[in-house]
Design a protein around this motif. Structure first.
Motif, PDB file in Angstrom:
ATOM      1  N   UNK A 147      -0.937  25.672 -25.061  1.00 26.54           N
ATOM      2  CA  UNK A 147      -0.019  25.447 -24.252  1.00 26.54           C
ATOM      3  C   UNK A 147      -0.309  23.956 -24.177  1.00 26.54           C
ATOM      4  N   UNK A 148      -1.346  23.218 -24.236  1.00 22.58           N
ATOM      5  CA  UNK A 148      -1.244  21.771 -24.036  1.00 22.58           C
ATOM      6  C   UNK A 148      -0.686  20.714 -25.031  1.00 22.58           C
ATOM      7  N   UNK A 149      -0.678  21.476 -26.373  1.00 24.62           N
ATOM      8  CA  UNK A 149      -0.072  20.756 -27.139  1.00 24.62           C
ATOM      9  C   UNK A 149       1.767  20.963 -26.879  1.00 24.62           C
ATOM     10  N   UNK A 150       1.932  22.183 -26.862  1.00 21.35           N
ATOM     11  CA  UNK A 150       3.229  22.631 -26.669  1.00 21.35           C
ATOM     12  C   UNK A 150       3.985  21.884 -25.163  1.00 21.35           C
ATOM     13  N   UNK A 169       4.589  18.002 -26.176  1.00 20.32           N
ATOM     14  CA  UNK A 169       5.881  17.895 -27.101  1.00 20.32           C
ATOM     15  C   UNK A 169       6.830  18.037 -26.400  1.00 20.32           C
ATOM     16  N   UNK A 170       7.127  18.978 -25.709  1.00 24.88           N
ATOM     17  CA  UNK A 170       8.332  19.147 -24.760  1.00 24.88           C
ATOM     18  C   UNK A 170       8.492  18.264 -23.691  1.00 24.88           C
ATOM     19  N   UNK A 171       7.456  17.730 -23.219  1.00 27.79           N
ATOM     20  CA  UNK A 171       7.698  16.839 -21.987  1.00 27.79           C
ATOM     21  C   UNK A 171       8.116  15.624 -22.730  1.00 27.79           C
ATOM     22  N   UNK A 201       6.194  18.101 -15.371  1.00 27.85           N
ATOM     23  CA  UNK A 201       5.544  19.110 -15.662  1.00 27.85           C
ATOM     24  C   UNK A 201       4.118  19.107 -15.618  1.00 27.85           C
ATOM     25  N   UNK A 202       3.328  20.301 -15.134  1.00 22.59           N
ATOM     26  CA  UNK A 202       2.098  20.416 -14.773  1.00 22.59           C
ATOM     27  C   UNK A 202       1.426  21.771 -15.490  1.00 22.59           C
ATOM     28  N   UNK A 203       0.352  21.492 -15.932  1.00 19.30           N
ATOM     29  CA  UNK A 203      -0.341  22.511 -16.749  1.00 19.30           C
ATOM     30  C   UNK A 203      -1.492  22.834 -16.169  1.00 19.30           C
ATOM     31  N   UNK A 204      -1.770  24.115 -15.360  1.00 20.27           N
ATOM     32  CA  UNK A 204      -2.999  24.169 -14.723  1.00 20.27           C
ATOM     33  C   UNK A 204      -3.493  25.526 -14.943  1.00 20.27           C
ATOM     34  N   UNK A 205      -4.899  25.895 -14.786  1.00 26.52           N
ATOM     35  CA  UNK A 205      -5.362  26.982 -15.085  1.00 26.52           C
ATOM     36  C   UNK A 205      -5.409  27.858 -13.862  1.00 26.52           C
ATOM     37  N   UNK A 245       7.971  30.765 -26.538  1.00 27.20           N
ATOM     38  CA  UNK A 245       7.716  30.058 -25.461  1.00 27.20           C
ATOM     39  C   UNK A 245       8.178  28.550 -25.582  1.00 27.20           C
ATOM     40  N   UNK A 246       8.244  27.877 -26.614  1.00 24.91           N
ATOM     41  CA  UNK A 246       8.822  26.773 -26.617  1.00 24.91           C
ATOM     42  C   UNK A 246      10.268  26.819 -25.906  1.00 24.91           C
TER      43      UNK A 246
END
Length: 459
Positions: free
Chosen positions: A323-326, A329-331, A375-379, A354-355
């Motif tokens: 998800x980090x790479x995805x 890329x989308x951001x 966009x934020x990615x968090x666990x 998912x993309x």
């Protein structure tokens, strides 16, 4: 073809008949065996009594009066129906009990030899066994020394037969009557039970036929805890899924048909104006045609993808997705800020789906939420969250669930920024396909936050 309940009922009745006759045969054999044992024991007792009386009685050469007196004394002591006969078969003496019982219907007299020419007779009240059983007994009813029944007694009828009431009337078997009554009672009692079971199956059959005839809302009675109830419950669950799927397809088809009219109408108008337009106008119409074709292509692609997701069809291979790479890329493609709060975020899923889900969220935020999108990615516990935040007008609380319905758009959004209302619906379907979820929340300071949760990859 016979009905199911008839076959079940006939099978039950046949088994009941076999059980009744088998039980009667085994019981009769047991009775015959027990009767043989009783007769053998009675014969042995009679022989033993004859030996004892031989020692107690005067000899055969003694006067008959003396023999009669001693025998009468012993008969009174023993209290048994006995009689003493001489060598010529004449009665020397009898007890009063012998005289009374010898005239009873069905009474049989048996005898035992005293060894000096005299014989001891006794009245038996037990019926003699069959010829085979009687031949095995040395002395007693049915033995070689037993007297045949008197002529007024009629034929032997056995312990399970009533003696005829009148001469010439057939004997009636008590065991046969019991078995017949038992058979009738069980057969009558089993019929409603079997019929009730098969009636429920017939009701289930009618329900399936009604559902197959197009009554998608019809359900069958699933009350009870047996196999029929379980089958009815399974049918109702399958009917719910089928109805939901068909209703969804119908809605999807109707809405897609409606949405296709707008770009098609614009294309038709653009092509009609193309021949008579000026060069500058022709360039503008060409760009309009390209936009409408792209809109049609996106709409068809979204409709096909939504249909395949609802049907559960495979749309790609499942593997570990970073998800980090995805997200990065989308951001970058959407030109929004990306803030990862974890160095590693992997989930099991289909990268293409998912993309598509993340792209739809970003495009929706750019279309309706203004330029300030992040966009934020968090666990989180059990997985990871992708949060798309914007500074748009926000979504009313009562509509935060409806915006994930197919072809639903907030009032004024279609006129403001276009779209057909399938983007967020696809996001929800993709999230649920991966065991996750998506929800819309308000953002502090104004705007909306779309939170896409995906479970972490299994180690």
């Amino acid at each position: 073809m016979k009905s199911l309940y008839v076959r079940i009922y006939l099978t039950l009745v046949a088994l009941l008949l076999a059980f009744a006759f088998g039980s009667a045969w085994l019981f009769q054999r047991h009775i015959e065996q027990e009767r043989g044992n009783v007769e053998l024991a009675a014969g042995e007792r009679l022989n033993a009594m004859a030996g004892l009386l031989k020692l107690a009685l005067p000899p055969a050469t003694a006067p008959r009066a003396e023999q009669a007196a001693v025998f009468a004394d012993w008969g009174q002591r023993l209290r048994m129906p006995l009689a003493l006969e001489d060598v010529d078969g004449k009665r020397i003496a009898t007890t009063q009990m012998f005289q009374r019982r010898s005239d009873d219907p069905g009474a049989i007299i048996v005898s035992a030899n005293l060894g000096d020419g005299r014989s001891l007779e006794m009245v038996r009240t037990v019926r003699p066994p069959t010829a085979q059983a009687g031949a095995s007994g040395p002395i007693g009813a049915g033995g070689p020394n037993a007297r045949p029944p008197r002529s007024d007694e009629g034929p032997w009828t056995g312990p399970w037969l009533h003696r005829p009431v009148s001469p010439g009337a057939p004997a009636v078997s008590t065991l046969a009557i019991v078995l017949v009554l038992l058979f009738i009672g069980v057969a009558v009692g089993a019929y409603p039970v079997v019929r009730r079971l098969t009636r429920r199956l017939e009701s289930l059959k009618r329900g399936v036929e009604q559902f197959g005839a197009g009554q998608l809302g019809h359900r069958v009675d699933d009350s009870g805890r047996d196999e029929v109830a379980a089958l009815a419950t399974s049918f109702n669950q399958a009917a719910d899924r089928i109805e939901t799927l068909l209703r969804s397809h119908q809605t999807l088809l109707a809405n897609a048909s409606h949405e296709l009219r707008s770009p098609l109408a614009r294309l038709k108008m653009a092509f009609a104006m193309l021949d008579e337009a000026a060069p500058a106008q022709r360039d503008k119409l060409a760009r309009e045609i390209d936009v409408n074709i792209a809109e049609l292509d996106a709409l068809v692609e979204e409709v096909l993808l939504a249909s395949r997701l609802e049907a559960g069809s495979a749309v790609g291979e499942t593997h570990a997705v970073d998800l980090l790479a995805l997200g990065a890329e989308e951001a970058a493609r959407a030109e929004v800020a990306f803030e990862p709060e974890s160095d590693s975020a992997r989930v099991d899923g289909q990268e293409r789906l998912l993309r598509r889900a993340l792209r739809n969220l970003l495009d929706n935020a750019r279309r309706y939420g203004g330029p300030e999108v992040e966009l934020v990615l968090r666990p989180v516990a059990g997985g990871h969250e992708l949060v798309v935040a914007d500074r748009g007008p926000g979504v009313p609380a009562e509509l935060r669930e409806r915006i994930f319905e197919p072809f639903y758009r907030l009032p004024g959004h279609a006129e403001m920024a276009g779209g057909v209302g399938l983007g967020l619906s696809l996001v929800k379907q993709i999230a649920e396909r991966h065991g996750g979820s998506v929800r819309c929340l308000p953002r502090e300071g104004g705007g909306s936050r779309f939170v896409l949760f995906l479970p972490a990859a299994k180690p």
